[in-house]
Design an enzyme around this catalytic site. Structure first.
Site, PDB file in Angstrom:
ATOM      1  N   GLU A 104     -68.348  24.192 -42.614  1.00 41.60           N
ATOM      2  CA  GLU A 104     -68.444  24.830 -44.175  1.00 41.60           C
ATOM      3  C   GLU A 104     -67.695  25.648 -45.700  1.00 41.60           C
ATOM      4  OE1 GLU A 104     -69.598  22.944 -46.550  1.00 41.60           O
ATOM      5  OE2 GLU A 104     -71.862  22.420 -46.422  1.00 41.60           O
ATOM      6  N   ASP A 105     -67.761  25.854 -46.433  1.00 39.75           N
ATOM      7  CA  ASP A 105     -66.586  26.539 -47.095  1.00 39.75           C
ATOM      8  C   ASP A 105     -68.448  27.490 -47.820  1.00 39.75           C
ATOM      9  OD1 ASP A 105     -68.678  24.864 -48.396  1.00 39.75           O
ATOM     10  OD2 ASP A 105     -67.224  24.615 -50.142  1.00 39.75           O
ATOM     11  N   ASP A 108     -75.249  28.231 -49.248  1.00 41.28           N
ATOM     12  CA  ASP A 108     -75.887  28.292 -49.797  1.00 41.28           C
ATOM     13  C   ASP A 108     -77.650  28.526 -49.978  1.00 41.28           C
ATOM     14  OD1 ASP A 108     -76.476  29.431 -53.160  1.00 41.28           O
ATOM     15  OD2 ASP A 108     -76.068  27.459 -53.871  1.00 41.28           O
ATOM     16  N   PHE A 157     -71.416  32.825 -58.294  1.00 40.32           N
ATOM     17  CA  PHE A 157     -70.606  31.444 -58.111  1.00 40.32           C
ATOM     18  C   PHE A 157     -69.249  32.104 -57.937  1.00 40.32           C
ATOM     19  CE2 PHE A 157     -67.890  28.192 -59.672  1.00 40.32           C
ATOM     20  CZ  PHE A 157     -68.761  26.588 -59.116  1.00 40.32           C
ATOM     21  N   ARG A 170     -59.648  25.200 -56.520  1.00 45.61           N
ATOM     22  CA  ARG A 170     -59.464  24.908 -54.854  1.00 45.61           C
ATOM     23  C   ARG A 170     -58.560  25.815 -54.370  1.00 45.61           C
ATOM     24  NH1 ARG A 170     -64.059  21.729 -53.451  1.00 45.61           N
ATOM     25  NH2 ARG A 170     -64.671  20.183 -54.695  1.00 45.61           N
TER      26      ARG A 170
HETATM   27  P1  IMP Z   1     -76.051  24.627 -50.184  1.00 46.80           P
HETATM   28  O1  IMP Z   1     -76.888  23.214 -49.864  1.00 46.80           O
HETATM   29  O2  IMP Z   1     -77.060  25.038 -51.001  1.00 46.80           O
HETATM   30  O3  IMP Z   1     -75.982  25.205 -49.216  1.00 46.80           O
HETATM   31  O4  IMP Z   1     -74.947  24.847 -51.357  1.00 46.80           O
HETATM   32  C1  IMP Z   1     -73.382  24.152 -50.043  1.00 46.80           C
HETATM   33  C2  IMP Z   1     -72.232  23.035 -51.188  1.00 46.80           C
HETATM   34  O5  IMP Z   1     -72.265  24.383 -52.813  1.00 46.80           O
HETATM   35  C3  IMP Z   1     -71.168  24.114 -50.900  1.00 46.80           C
HETATM   36  O6  IMP Z   1     -70.607  23.510 -49.684  1.00 46.80           O
HETATM   37  C4  IMP Z   1     -70.069  24.093 -51.983  1.00 46.80           C
HETATM   38  O7  IMP Z   1     -69.706  22.634 -52.331  1.00 46.80           O
HETATM   39  C5  IMP Z   1     -70.920  24.323 -52.928  1.00 46.80           C
HETATM   40  N1  IMP Z   1     -71.208  25.484 -53.769  1.00 46.80           N
HETATM   41  C6  IMP Z   1     -72.651  26.796 -53.101  1.00 46.80           C
HETATM   42  N2  IMP Z   1     -72.404  27.897 -53.617  1.00 46.80           N
HETATM   43  C7  IMP Z   1     -70.930  27.573 -54.187  1.00 46.80           C
HETATM   44  C8  IMP Z   1     -70.218  28.454 -54.997  1.00 46.80           C
HETATM   45  O8  IMP Z   1     -70.754  29.643 -55.516  1.00 46.80           O
HETATM   46  N3  IMP Z   1     -69.318  27.923 -55.337  1.00 46.80           N
HETATM   47  C9  IMP Z   1     -68.685  26.949 -54.954  1.00 46.80           C
HETATM   48  N4  IMP Z   1     -69.433  26.116 -54.811  1.00 46.80           N
HETATM   49  C10 IMP Z   1     -70.640  26.019 -54.381  1.00 46.80           C
END
Ligand code: IMP
Length: 180
Positions: A104-105, A108, A157, A170
């Site tokens: 994963e990148d 969150d 963010f 990106r």
């Molecule tokens: P989660 O499901 O809330 O853990 O979010 C995961 C996904 O949300 C990541 O794979 C990203 O695509 C996107 N995401 C979460 N935080 C950021 C951020 O700070 N910048 C850009 N994309 C984010």
């Protein structure tokens, strides 16, 4: 300070490329030690689009045999999680009986990895580990343990190194953060 503006929002430089690469070096060394000598070929599952650059950098540093697969998920709109995960494209191969490393990148809320882990279990993966470039520990509230975290960041963010704001940014080589 030099920064960039996308859709009226200002982003400023945050983490240089060299620092991110050092974090990736560290994570890759740990993974190499943990996966060395395995008799199977683990699957490296790149979660598109965000982890495309991270997966590339990580993969170059991994020295065990692996098979690359992809899945495309989406949950973010603009700068906030919708909590609603959409599967844009399914897993590109068969994971039944395979050890899978999710790449994963950023984690969150953790909704995405919880969703993905369940999906992999349903599809018969024999073992699932999670590797993320970035983690926002102040937001993450899941029980699920993250095996490899390259860097923790505050709840802000961020953009670049694969991460987008409405699909742009990106291709930035370093990480930017939304200006206060
Ligand atoms: P989660 O499901 O809330 O853990 O979010 C995961 C996904 O949300 C990541 O794979 C990203 O695509 C996107 N995401 C979460 N935080 C950021 C951020 O700070 N910048 C850009 N994309 C984010």
């Amino acid at each position: 300070m030099n920064g960039i503006t996308l859709f009226g929002k200002r982003f400023v430089p945050y983490i240089p490329q060299a620092e991110l690469e050092q974090d990736i070096d560290r994570v890759a060394r740990r993974m190499n030690a943990d996966f060395a000598g395995g008799e199977d070929v683990p699957v490296l599952l790149c979660v598109l689009n965000g982890s495309i650059l991270f997966t590339g950098e990580l993969m170059k540093r991994l020295d065990f045999n692996l098979e690359l697969m992809t899945i495309k998920l989406s949950s973010y709109q603009g700068t906030a999680s919708t909590g609603n995960i959409r599967e844009i494209t399914g897993i590109s191969g068969n994971v039944k009986g395979r050890r899978v490393i999710i790449v994963e990148d950023i984690v969150d809320t953790g909704n995405t990895i919880v969703y993905l882990r369940k999906k992999l279990m349903d599809e018969g993966a024999s073992d699932i580990t999670i590797c993320t470039m970035l983690l926002k520990p102040d937001v993450y509230r899941q029980e699920l343990k993250l095996d490899y975290v390259a860097r923790e960041i505050p709840n802000k963010f961020v953009l670049g190194f694969g991460l987008d704001f409405n699909e742009l940014g990106r291709n930035l080589k370093e990480l930017y953060v939304l200006a206060e």
